[in-house]
Design a protein around this motif. Structure first.
Motif, PDB file in Angstrom:
ATOM      1  N   SER A  84       2.125  -2.190   3.250  1.00 31.44           N
ATOM      2  CA  SER A  84       2.516  -3.464   3.838  1.00 31.44           C
ATOM      3  C   SER A  84       2.555  -3.402   5.364  1.00 31.44           C
ATOM      4  CB  SER A  84       3.892  -3.871   3.319  1.00 31.44           C
ATOM      5  OG  SER A  84       4.854  -2.903   3.680  1.00 31.44           O
ATOM      6  N   ILE A  85       2.558  -2.185   5.886  1.00 30.52           N
ATOM      7  CA  ILE A  85       2.587  -2.043   7.340  1.00 30.52           C
ATOM      8  C   ILE A  85       1.181  -2.042   7.928  1.00 30.52           C
ATOM      9  CG2 ILE A  85       4.738  -0.754   7.359  1.00 30.52           C
ATOM     10  CD1 ILE A  85       3.078   1.813   7.488  1.00 30.52           C
ATOM     11  N   MET A  86       0.161  -1.948   7.032  1.00 26.67           N
ATOM     12  CA  MET A  86      -1.226  -1.895   7.491  1.00 26.67           C
ATOM     13  C   MET A  86      -1.813  -3.306   7.627  1.00 26.67           C
ATOM     14  SD  MET A  86      -2.279   1.191   4.921  1.00 26.67           S
ATOM     15  CE  MET A  86      -3.840   1.642   5.657  1.00 26.67           C
ATOM     16  N   PRO A  87      -2.134  -3.742   8.855  1.00 30.93           N
ATOM     17  CA  PRO A  87      -2.639  -5.085   9.151  1.00 30.93           C
ATOM     18  C   PRO A  87      -4.005  -5.366   8.518  1.00 30.93           C
ATOM     19  CG  PRO A  87      -1.930  -3.938  11.133  1.00 30.93           C
ATOM     20  CD  PRO A  87      -2.060  -2.918  10.054  1.00 30.93           C
ATOM     21  N   ARG A 146      -7.874  -1.766 -13.161  1.00 30.59           N
ATOM     22  CA  ARG A 146      -9.003  -1.607 -14.086  1.00 30.59           C
ATOM     23  C   ARG A 146     -10.260  -1.194 -13.329  1.00 30.59           C
ATOM     24  NH1 ARG A 146      -6.973  -6.242 -16.222  1.00 30.59           N
ATOM     25  NH2 ARG A 146      -8.559  -7.528 -15.247  1.00 30.59           N
ATOM     26  N   TYR A 147     -10.478  -1.801 -12.192  1.00 34.56           N
ATOM     27  CA  TYR A 147     -11.666  -1.491 -11.395  1.00 34.56           C
ATOM     28  C   TYR A 147     -11.667  -0.027 -10.976  1.00 34.56           C
ATOM     29  CZ  TYR A 147     -15.039  -1.489  -7.606  1.00 34.56           C
ATOM     30  OH  TYR A 147     -16.100  -1.191  -6.797  1.00 34.56           O
ATOM     31  N   LEU A 148     -10.473   0.514 -10.748  1.00 35.99           N
ATOM     32  CA  LEU A 148     -10.352   1.911 -10.324  1.00 35.99           C
ATOM     33  C   LEU A 148     -10.350   2.875 -11.509  1.00 35.99           C
ATOM     34  CD1 LEU A 148      -7.676   1.566  -7.505  1.00 35.99           C
ATOM     35  CD2 LEU A 148     -10.163   1.778  -7.281  1.00 35.99           C
ATOM     36  N   GLY A 149     -10.559   2.328 -12.704  1.00 30.55           N
ATOM     37  CA  GLY A 149     -10.616   3.187 -13.871  1.00 30.55           C
ATOM     38  C   GLY A 149      -9.254   3.615 -14.368  1.00 30.55           C
ATOM     39  N   GLY A 190       0.882  -1.848  -7.222  1.00 28.43           N
ATOM     40  CA  GLY A 190       1.933  -2.530  -6.474  1.00 28.43           C
ATOM     41  C   GLY A 190       2.668  -1.557  -5.580  1.00 28.43           C
ATOM     42  N   TYR A 191       2.900  -0.392  -6.098  1.00 27.33           N
ATOM     43  CA  TYR A 191       3.599   0.639  -5.333  1.00 27.33           C
ATOM     44  C   TYR A 191       2.780   0.998  -4.092  1.00 27.33           C
ATOM     45  CZ  TYR A 191       6.561   4.756  -4.636  1.00 27.33           C
ATOM     46  OH  TYR A 191       7.440   5.660  -4.125  1.00 27.33           O
ATOM     47  N   ALA A 192       1.481   1.109  -4.281  1.00 31.54           N
ATOM     48  CA  ALA A 192       0.590   1.450  -3.169  1.00 31.54           C
ATOM     49  C   ALA A 192       0.588   0.365  -2.106  1.00 31.54           C
ATOM     50  CB  ALA A 192      -0.830   1.675  -3.696  1.00 31.54           C
ATOM     51  N   PHE A 214      -4.175   5.694  -3.799  1.00 33.47           N
ATOM     52  CA  PHE A 214      -3.693   4.745  -2.798  1.00 33.47           C
ATOM     53  C   PHE A 214      -4.848   4.258  -1.929  1.00 33.47           C
ATOM     54  CE2 PHE A 214       1.142   5.172  -2.156  1.00 33.47           C
ATOM     55  CZ  PHE A 214       1.343   5.209  -3.511  1.00 33.47           C
ATOM     56  N   GLU A 215      -5.631   5.196  -1.447  1.00 38.51           N
ATOM     57  CA  GLU A 215      -6.752   4.844  -0.562  1.00 38.51           C
ATOM     58  C   GLU A 215      -7.736   3.924  -1.273  1.00 38.51           C
ATOM     59  OE1 GLU A 215      -6.939   5.475   2.597  1.00 38.51           O
ATOM     60  OE2 GLU A 215      -5.000   6.494   2.478  1.00 38.51           O
ATOM     61  N   ASN A 216      -8.003   4.205  -2.545  1.00 34.54           N
ATOM     62  CA  ASN A 216      -8.925   3.366  -3.311  1.00 34.54           C
ATOM     63  C   ASN A 216      -8.388   1.953  -3.438  1.00 34.54           C
ATOM     64  OD1 ASN A 216     -10.757   5.445  -3.713  1.00 34.54           O
ATOM     65  ND2 ASN A 216      -9.802   6.100  -5.636  1.00 34.54           N
ATOM     66  N   VAL A 217      -7.104   1.850  -3.642  1.00 33.42           N
ATOM     67  CA  VAL A 217      -6.481   0.531  -3.750  1.00 33.42           C
ATOM     68  C   VAL A 217      -6.702  -0.241  -2.454  1.00 33.42           C
ATOM     69  CG1 VAL A 217      -4.278  -0.709  -3.875  1.00 33.42           C
ATOM     70  CG2 VAL A 217      -4.726   1.205  -5.427  1.00 33.42           C
ATOM     71  N   TYR A 218      -6.451   0.417  -1.337  1.00 36.26           N
ATOM     72  CA  TYR A 218      -6.605  -0.245  -0.041  1.00 36.26           C
ATOM     73  C   TYR A 218      -8.041  -0.709   0.169  1.00 36.26           C
ATOM     74  CZ  TYR A 218      -2.210   2.239   0.741  1.00 36.26           C
ATOM     75  OH  TYR A 218      -0.942   2.732   0.627  1.00 36.26           O
TER      76      TYR A 218
END
Length: 109
Positions: free
Chosen positions: A48-51, A29-32, A41-43, A6-10
């Motif tokens: 969605s609450i993070m500005p 793909r970038y995250l391997g 998408g789930y992440a 999740f953190e990597n996605v952000y």
DNA sequence: CCGTTGACGCCAT
DNA sequence: TATGGCGCCAACG
């Protein structure tokens, strides 16, 4: 912090420049984890609450605004993109190739 | 531990 | 070209 994926996605989403868009699959793909597009998408849903995470700049591989229903207003995502100069019509980014930002192409890590 | 969920994407019709 | 089906995988309850 507890969930690296999740953190990597952000972190990657934060790197998408204003006026550009990326896709769930490209980020995965970038995250391997090429087959974890759905998890991206789930992440973003949980984020969605993070500005500081521009989730509106992530669309599906066809440029469709598939995540628009998860914003405060169903049209908030489209409005945010248009405000950055990205053409959107019928919930789809127009001329996607011109605005597409692929982390594996743009980032050299 | 196991079944369900889902902002996806590929492949077969 | 356009749909529909199915696999994938991280998180959740």
């Amino acid at each position: 912090m507890d969930y690296p994926f999740f953190e990597n996605v952000y972190e990657v989403v934060k790197l998408i420049p204003r006026g550009r868009v990326s896709s769930y699959g490209a980020i995965a793909r970038y995250l391997g984890a090429a087959k974890s597009a759905r998890a991206v998408g789930y992440a973003l849903n949980k984020a969605s609450i993070m500005p500081d995470v521009p989730a509106h700049r992530v669309v599906n591989r066809n440029g469709l605004l598939t995540g628009r229903h998860h914003f405060s207003h169903p049209d908030a995502m489209e409005q945010a993109l248009v405000a950055e100069g990205i053409p959107v019509r019928e919930n789809q980014v127009q001329d996607l190739g011109k605005y597409y930002w692929d982390p594996t192409q743009e980032l050299t890590i």
